[in-house]
Structure formats: C-alpha cells, structure tokens
Design a protein around this motif. Structure first.
Motif, PDB file in Angstrom:
ATOM      1  N   THR A  82       7.522 -34.057  58.825  1.00  0.00           N
ATOM      2  CA  THR A  82       6.695 -35.197  58.440  1.00  0.00           C
ATOM      3  C   THR A  82       5.381 -34.687  57.850  1.00  0.00           C
ATOM      4  N   SER A  83       4.683 -35.548  57.137  1.00  0.00           N
ATOM      5  CA  SER A  83       3.431 -35.139  56.489  1.00  0.00           C
ATOM      6  C   SER A  83       2.389 -34.714  57.526  1.00  0.00           C
ATOM      7  N   SER A  84       2.462 -35.255  58.734  1.00  0.00           N
ATOM      8  CA  SER A  84       1.497 -34.888  59.779  1.00  0.00           C
ATOM      9  C   SER A  84       1.714 -33.454  60.278  1.00  0.00           C
ATOM     10  N   GLN A  85       2.814 -32.850  59.888  1.00  0.00           N
ATOM     11  CA  GLN A  85       3.088 -31.471  60.269  1.00  0.00           C
ATOM     12  C   GLN A  85       2.639 -30.473  59.190  1.00  0.00           C
ATOM     13  N   THR A  86       2.017 -30.990  58.150  1.00  0.00           N
ATOM     14  CA  THR A  86       1.351 -30.102  57.192  1.00  0.00           C
ATOM     15  C   THR A  86       0.224 -29.384  57.927  1.00  0.00           C
ATOM     16  N   SER A  87       0.267 -28.067  57.925  1.00  0.00           N
ATOM     17  CA  SER A  87      -0.670 -27.308  58.741  1.00  0.00           C
ATOM     18  C   SER A  87      -0.494 -25.819  58.452  1.00  0.00           C
ATOM     19  N   VAL A  88      -1.338 -25.038  59.085  1.00  0.00           N
ATOM     20  CA  VAL A  88      -1.146 -23.593  59.104  1.00  0.00           C
ATOM     21  C   VAL A  88      -0.666 -23.224  60.501  1.00  0.00           C
ATOM     22  N   TYR A  89       0.449 -22.527  60.551  1.00  0.00           N
ATOM     23  CA  TYR A  89       1.070 -22.185  61.827  1.00  0.00           C
ATOM     24  C   TYR A  89       0.865 -20.706  62.111  1.00  0.00           C
ATOM     25  N   PHE A  90       0.410 -20.425  63.321  1.00  0.00           N
ATOM     26  CA  PHE A  90       0.184 -19.045  63.737  1.00  0.00           C
ATOM     27  C   PHE A  90       1.066 -18.711  64.925  1.00  0.00           C
ATOM     28  N   CYS A  91       1.693 -17.570  64.815  1.00  0.00           N
ATOM     29  CA  CYS A  91       2.413 -16.996  65.938  1.00  0.00           C
ATOM     30  C   CYS A  91       1.485 -16.008  66.621  1.00  0.00           C
ATOM     31  N   ALA A  92       1.600 -15.895  67.945  1.00  0.00           N
ATOM     32  CA  ALA A  92       0.805 -14.927  68.687  1.00  0.00           C
ATOM     33  C   ALA A  92       1.660 -14.285  69.762  1.00  0.00           C
TER      34      ALA A  92
END
Lengths: 113, 112
Positions: A82-92
């Motif tokens: 969904t458009s609300s999941q537009t983001s920058v995703y970081f793994c740690a």
C-alpha cells in the motif's frame, strides 16, 4: 563494518503487488531486525528475529510478514503493498540480546505508487 | 505514546563550538541508552552508549550524560566539525525487551 547486505536497494512498485526485501548477513549474529524510517517518525521496529524460525512482532507489524529459514537471511514481505508502506527500510543485526548495539544495513527505499 | 523523545528536530552550530543534543524518555525501566548517527542514503551507525549505572561516558569528542532522576540524556560534541552534520538518533532498551526504541532524530548542521 558489519557485513550486512540489503536487496533491492531501490524498488518502485504498484499498490496491491507483493514485495520481498532481503537482508543477508555474514556476521553469524543471532538477532536480526527490520525497521522503517519515515519523516517525523524516526526508526520504528517492524519485526525482529531471535533465531532461525523464531520471530516476533514490533511496533508497526501490520501488513508485514517475515521469515528466517537460516541464520544469515531475514526476509521482509509485504503481501499486498500500500502507499502507506512507502518508506526506507533498514535491516539491523546484533549479537547481544535485549536491544544492545545494532549494526544497520544501508537501507532499501521502497516506493508504492 | 512516545517513550523516547527528541524534541528538537534540528540544530545548527558553528564549527569549533559545542553541539548539545537532547533526549528525554518516559519508561523508567530503560537501562541502556545509545546514540546513532545517520548520513543521507546510509544506514545509522553506532556512536556512543551509556548504561544506567553511569552518569557519563566519553569517547573522544563525544560525551553522553545521563540524568536518571530527570529521565534525560544528552550528547555533547566538542569541538563540532562540519563532518558531524548528520541526523542523530537517541535509542533506549529495557531488560527483557527484544529491541531498541528510537527517538525521531535531530538533524545537526555544523557550519564552517
């Protein structure tokens, strides 16, 4: 630097399509995390793993699922983006339980149109 | 409800002067605090940490102060350098909590 690789680094997709982000580590760390970073929200935890096939939900887990079939890989799946999941995703990753020092990957920028 | 608060979205400092970044928390169970630094298009990197049994930890130009009674910590950078320009995140963890809780970040700009 910790060996963490995220793929893809950039992705544009359409609403309703499935998306999988991959995190690969070469450090043999037990703990792995997926965060998302959004303006005005900082870093928020989506899911984390404390071992192979052992995962738990974070603060913003709705709409996301994860899998960890081997120590080095942690997958984040958006079943129907969904458009609300537009983001920058970081793994740690971490070798210390209870939220010790985390080593982050370089991020995956996802745009959902 | 936000457990870790960084109330200043941005801070501008002259090169050579002191930068002070602040962080407040609400959960009295937090016993470990960290600061991360993030450059654009990169992942956050660990900067410095402090345990709740201490009130100060120093690493070169970076010092973190913890005031448990006020539930407040601060990061001091002395002297500030243009390369310190980045977003700084405060984070905290509690025993039995499987992850870090992050603040929203403060963007530091150090001007030459």
């Amino acid at each position: 630097d910790a060996g963490i690789t995220q793929s893809p680094r950039h992705k544009v997709t359409e609403t309703g399509t499935p998306v999988t982000l991959r995190c690969h580590q070469t450090e043999n760390h037990r703990y792995m995390y997926w965060y998302r970073q959004d303006p005005g929200h900082g870093l928020r935890l989506i899911h984390y793993s404390y071992g192979v096939k052992d995962t738990d939900k974070g603060e913003v887990s709705d709409g996301y699922s994860v899998s960890r079939s081997k120590t080095e890989d942690f997958l984040l799946t958006l079943e129907s983006a969904t458009s609300s999941q537009t983001s920058v995703y970081f793994c740690a990753i971490s070798d210390v339980p209870e939220g010790g020092e985390l080593f982050f990957g370089e991020g995956s920028r996802l745009t959902v149109l | 409800d936000q457990q870790v608060k960084q109330n200043s979205p941005s801070l501008s400092v002259q090169e050579g002067r002191i930068s002070i970044l602040n962080c407040d928390y609400t959960n009295s169970m937090f016993d470990y605090f960290l600061w991360y630094k993030k450059y654009p298009a990169e992942g956050p990197t660990f900067l410095i940490s402090i345990s709740s049994i201490k009130d100060k930890n120093e690493d070169g130009r970076f010092t973190v102060f913890l005031n448990k009674s006020a539930k407040h910590l601060s990061l001091h950078i002395v002297p500030s350098q243009p390369g310190d320009s980045a977003v700084y995140f405060c984070a905290a963890s509690a025993p039995g909590q499987g992850n870090l809780i992050f603040g929203k970040g403060t963007k530091l700009s150090v001007k030459p």
